[in-house]
Motif scaffolding. Sequence first.
Motif, PDB file in Angstrom:
ATOM      1  N   GLN A  10      28.085  25.488  -8.202  1.00 38.82           N
ATOM      2  CA  GLN A  10      28.802  25.124  -9.423  1.00 38.82           C
ATOM      3  C   GLN A  10      27.809  24.823 -10.549  1.00 38.82           C
ATOM      4  OE1 GLN A  10      31.431  21.804  -9.210  1.00 38.82           O
ATOM      5  NE2 GLN A  10      33.197  23.143  -9.545  1.00 38.82           N
ATOM      6  N   ALA A  11      26.756  24.109 -10.168  1.00 35.56           N
ATOM      7  CA  ALA A  11      25.744  23.774 -11.161  1.00 35.56           C
ATOM      8  C   ALA A  11      25.090  25.034 -11.706  1.00 35.56           C
ATOM      9  CB  ALA A  11      24.700  22.863 -10.536  1.00 35.56           C
ATOM     10  N   PHE A  12      24.873  25.998 -10.798  1.00 35.89           N
ATOM     11  CA  PHE A  12      24.259  27.266 -11.219  1.00 35.89           C
ATOM     12  C   PHE A  12      25.164  27.982 -12.230  1.00 35.89           C
ATOM     13  CE2 PHE A  12      24.015  31.890 -10.308  1.00 35.89           C
ATOM     14  CZ  PHE A  12      22.817  32.124 -10.950  1.00 35.89           C
ATOM     15  N   GLU A  13      26.467  27.944 -11.905  1.00 36.85           N
ATOM     16  CA  GLU A  13      27.400  28.631 -12.796  1.00 36.85           C
ATOM     17  C   GLU A  13      27.492  27.942 -14.152  1.00 36.85           C
ATOM     18  OE1 GLU A  13      31.161  29.285 -10.754  1.00 36.85           O
ATOM     19  OE2 GLU A  13      29.989  30.290  -9.185  1.00 36.85           O
ATOM     20  N   SER A  14      27.422  26.604 -14.173  1.00 37.51           N
ATOM     21  CA  SER A  14      27.496  25.901 -15.452  1.00 37.51           C
ATOM     22  C   SER A  14      26.129  25.832 -16.123  1.00 37.51           C
ATOM     23  CB  SER A  14      28.060  24.492 -15.287  1.00 37.51           C
ATOM     24  OG  SER A  14      28.512  24.269 -14.004  1.00 37.51           O
TER      25      SER A  14
ATOM     26  N   LYS B 118      18.276  31.402 -11.667  1.00 43.64           N
ATOM     27  CA  LYS B 118      18.651  32.112 -10.447  1.00 43.64           C
ATOM     28  C   LYS B 118      17.689  31.814  -9.296  1.00 43.64           C
ATOM     29  CE  LYS B 118      20.340  36.613  -9.081  1.00 43.64           C
ATOM     30  NZ  LYS B 118      20.381  38.037  -9.364  1.00 43.64           N
ATOM     31  N   LEU B 119      16.414  31.833  -9.641  1.00 38.65           N
ATOM     32  CA  LEU B 119      15.421  31.619  -8.580  1.00 38.65           C
ATOM     33  C   LEU B 119      15.545  30.238  -7.969  1.00 38.65           C
ATOM     34  CD1 LEU B 119      12.095  33.288  -9.733  1.00 38.65           C
ATOM     35  CD2 LEU B 119      13.279  33.524  -7.526  1.00 38.65           C
ATOM     36  N   HIS B 120      15.751  29.274  -8.853  1.00 35.34           N
ATOM     37  CA  HIS B 120      15.905  27.894  -8.407  1.00 35.34           C
ATOM     38  C   HIS B 120      17.143  27.769  -7.509  1.00 35.34           C
ATOM     39  CE1 HIS B 120      15.880  23.584  -8.429  1.00 35.34           C
ATOM     40  NE2 HIS B 120      17.078  23.529  -8.984  1.00 35.34           N
ATOM     41  N   HIS B 121      18.199  28.399  -7.968  1.00 35.22           N
ATOM     42  CA  HIS B 121      19.450  28.413  -7.201  1.00 35.22           C
ATOM     43  C   HIS B 121      19.206  28.967  -5.795  1.00 35.22           C
ATOM     44  CE1 HIS B 121      23.412  30.604  -6.388  1.00 35.22           C
ATOM     45  NE2 HIS B 121      23.668  29.310  -6.221  1.00 35.22           N
ATOM     46  N   GLN B 122      18.475  30.085  -5.759  1.00 32.81           N
ATOM     47  CA  GLN B 122      18.206  30.735  -4.466  1.00 32.81           C
ATOM     48  C   GLN B 122      17.344  29.836  -3.588  1.00 32.81           C
ATOM     49  OE1 GLN B 122      16.451  34.557  -4.979  1.00 32.81           O
ATOM     50  NE2 GLN B 122      17.207  35.300  -3.014  1.00 32.81           N
ATOM     51  N   ARG B 123      16.347  29.215  -4.241  1.00 40.69           N
ATOM     52  CA  ARG B 123      15.464  28.339  -3.469  1.00 40.69           C
ATOM     53  C   ARG B 123      16.252  27.187  -2.844  1.00 40.69           C
ATOM     54  NH1 ARG B 123      11.655  26.200  -7.187  1.00 40.69           N
ATOM     55  NH2 ARG B 123      11.123  28.361  -7.644  1.00 40.69           N
TER      56      ARG B 123
END
Lengths: 329, 657
Positions: free
Chosen positions: A288-292, A311-316
């Motif tokens: 959700q945080a990634f989307e916002s 994106k990279l952080h999200h993936q990590r």
Amino acid sequence: MRIYKFKRPTFILDIKSAILKALLKNKHKKNSITLKHNTIYVLPSTLGVYFSVVASLNFVMGINYQNNLILFMAYLMFVIIIFALLLGYSNARGLTVSFKYAIESFSPQAPQLVWQIEAADPCQSITLSYPNDLKNACYITRVKNEAIKCQLSLPYTKRGCYQIKPIKIASNYPFGLVNVWSYIQPNKVVYVYPSIIKTTNQKHQNLVANNTDEGTEKHKGDDEFESLITHLPEMGLQRISWKHYAKTQQLLVKQFSDFKSADAQFDFNLVTGDSEQRLGQLCFLVCQAFESDINYSLKLPNKLIASNSGKLHHQRCLQALSQVGNDNE
Amino acid sequence: MNEIKNHRVINFALSFIYLGLVSFFTEHLPLPFIAMLSVLCGWNIYLTVKQKQKPNAWFANGLAAIALIIMLSSIGFKDTVVLFVAMLLLSCVFKLLQAKSKQHYQLIITLTFFSLSAVYLFSQTIFTTLVISTFYILNFAVLGLLESSHSLKLSSKQSAKIMLLAFPLAVILLLFLPKLPAFWQLPGPKMAQTGLSEQVDPFDIAKLSNSDELVFRAKFNGTPPPTPYYWRAIVHDEFDGAAWKTSSFLKQALILPAKKSTSENEAQYTVIAEPAISDWLYGLGFSSSESPNVIANTLGLLRKQQYKSKVLQYAVNSEPLSSTSLNKSQQRFYSQLTVSNNQKSQQLAQQLKNNSANADEFFNQLLSYFSKNEFSYTLTPTPMRGENTLDQFMFTNKRGFCGHYASAAAFIFRSAGIPARVVSGYLGGELNKNSDYMTIRQYDAHAWVEVYTGAGWKIFDATAVVAPERLNGSLSQSTTLNDEFKNNINFGLVSLSNYAAINWLRLELENLDYQWSSWVLGFDKDKQQDLFATLFGNKFIWLVPLGVIIILILSFTTYFIYLNRPKAATKQPPLVNEYYEIIRWANKHAISYPENATPTQTLEHISNQAPHAEQQLTAFCELFKQVRYARHPFTKERKNQAKDLIKLIKSTKQRNL
């Protein structure tokens, strides 16, 4: 031609994989492999063995009845089996299989590997399969001049991080009489993320939803008027607030600011439930945080990922979530 | 990949193969069983065409149990080979009816390779071979279809191609691999019985054999002996009042092997006998043979030892019958009569005996009796029943065929106390002028009498006086009986032999069939050794296996190289290859050029950097422009010009270096 299915004892499988490992060395540990004489393995298939048995039966019948026609048919079958071996090898030769990228997934969905398959000469009936998982094998009827992309699902549905095992590139061409195969093992790890569990946990929810300026850092931006500053020559005439000039005869410039939301911090200890449930909820929050598009940090029992976005952080973060508890893998 | 893409085609093709297979067994399997298999195949085709579900396992298994009962009750356990073939066919057809997965189909197709070969146990004609070979190709195509999504046509093409490639190798293997003896004895399949029988009772049949089926062929070494040819097969020595039979005593005697003949008056010939259920073989006069699988007995008859299902080829030495003599007890044995019916015939015998001084005179008197008393030869005699059939024939009907004459004559001889026996076999045969061999068919079947007159056995054949033309040649060539013969025989090429073209065709086909039997089916150990001897001489026989191995390895290697040959580059438009040649030359001499330039630009760049070849490069560039852009035709001159220019470009560089 397996008619009665029986389950092989696990130790046989273990021995098999150990032997394979010893034999194959590191020949197949590549991201791309072009099949040639030292990487192609050819043996008659089960059907091929049955075919040879029938050929032998024909031979025995031909000999015993001194029947030249039956004998001839037996010889024909033997010759064809050898031709099939040669044909099978030639078919697979020159085939290039390259690993492109992995599509990681949320449990219980399986991750997928994307492959590109090319062939110098036309190549028929290619199967890519993961060890012990023929069900999801990826089948390609024919490769010609153009490269073909295919996706292979891996049999992993539980959260975790998995090293890719050697993937079998096989063909039964021609007539299914022979097994021609090879392996490819990209040095790559795939992750299966925790399954997403929606959460209404107030503490985290607030952090995500809280967009007030209370305690948050201000950035220069263009959302909200903040103050007037003196115009400097390099600022350009278009930025001058002519309204204020008319009132005050001063060259002033309006300064705006963005309200950047506060960094969210997702903490393993702040969500409730057992560890899988907690991870699922964290997963939901991270997504959700990634989307916002807000900054967030992730605190796990033995790991802390500093606040960041993108994106990279999200993936990590997701990869870290999938690794919780099985760091050894 | 476990799903099958061509479900319907595969089902259809396999059903078709089995329907074809079943039709080959109509003579050897009982009709109800054949009908059942055909219905099952038809049902499967129907389900496929209508795209209906296959029957479920329980229903199909129940049906299979019923079918098994039908099979066992109609076939029985006597003939193991037939039973085995029937079981194979039944299981395959039922499996096909239930087959759903790829594994099922693979099992059926592999078994079909065995079922197809089983047909050859019963029939080895050219026609059978052609049909079965087609089925082989089709079966392979279906096997290929299991793995791919091709059409049946493409798959058949591929299958035929690989078969064609494998064919010469298989022929070499067949020719040169040493012929092994049978590992163990297997029961032979029983053939449908046609032709001769152990019992001569002409009176219960109204029609003679109307079959034009081939029985055997004979080829004489050197000049053939004089006609008529009496091919002896069975001796009947016991009259039971109606029919002549082979007594159990004689059957015992027949087991004894004969002594080797020493006579110089021998005829030598080779016989190729068609497969038949019976174990008798054919020879002229007193025959002996040294061929394996053939036994000669004390009566000068030949018998098979094994391989009833196979075309059997054997060499025969024949000497005249007269050379054997009988002792007293044997004379008594051959002149005994245990019945006392047919009084009129017995009276005739007494009457003739009184008029003749010795057996030879009796012989002639009986012969003249047949010629004077308006006896006639017919293929369609009036049926005769009751106690005294011989009397009815001799004094009322006077019409009959060989069986009637032989039975009556032998009875009359015995009534007069003269040793006599009925012999059945074949008379004459048709000589094929091209290949110089005799063809003997089922309609040449004949029965005659052998009489012992003190100076050995003599042939008494009333047919000789009643229908003399029957003695020389075959029944098919006899003019007086021609019409009757042709009405009698089944429709076939023989029945149309009046037309020259058809007769020619018939003889050519027969010749082909003879070569087939003699060379393909009859290629045995002896023939193989002859072949080796003519090819390699006797000294180098040991080279044969080595040669076979070398040929095999060579062929496989050639095939392998052929498969992995570098594929010919796709055809380029004119001058493109030449252009690339210049580019390669430029690369070799480290002449740089921009990567994304047009060919003319590239050529200009190159020529600027290679002033020594500038002239030629400009010329080539002009040529390139003309051919590629101005659409000047790419003639031979231009082609040669381009070649010369490239040569010049290459050589200039070398000179300057």
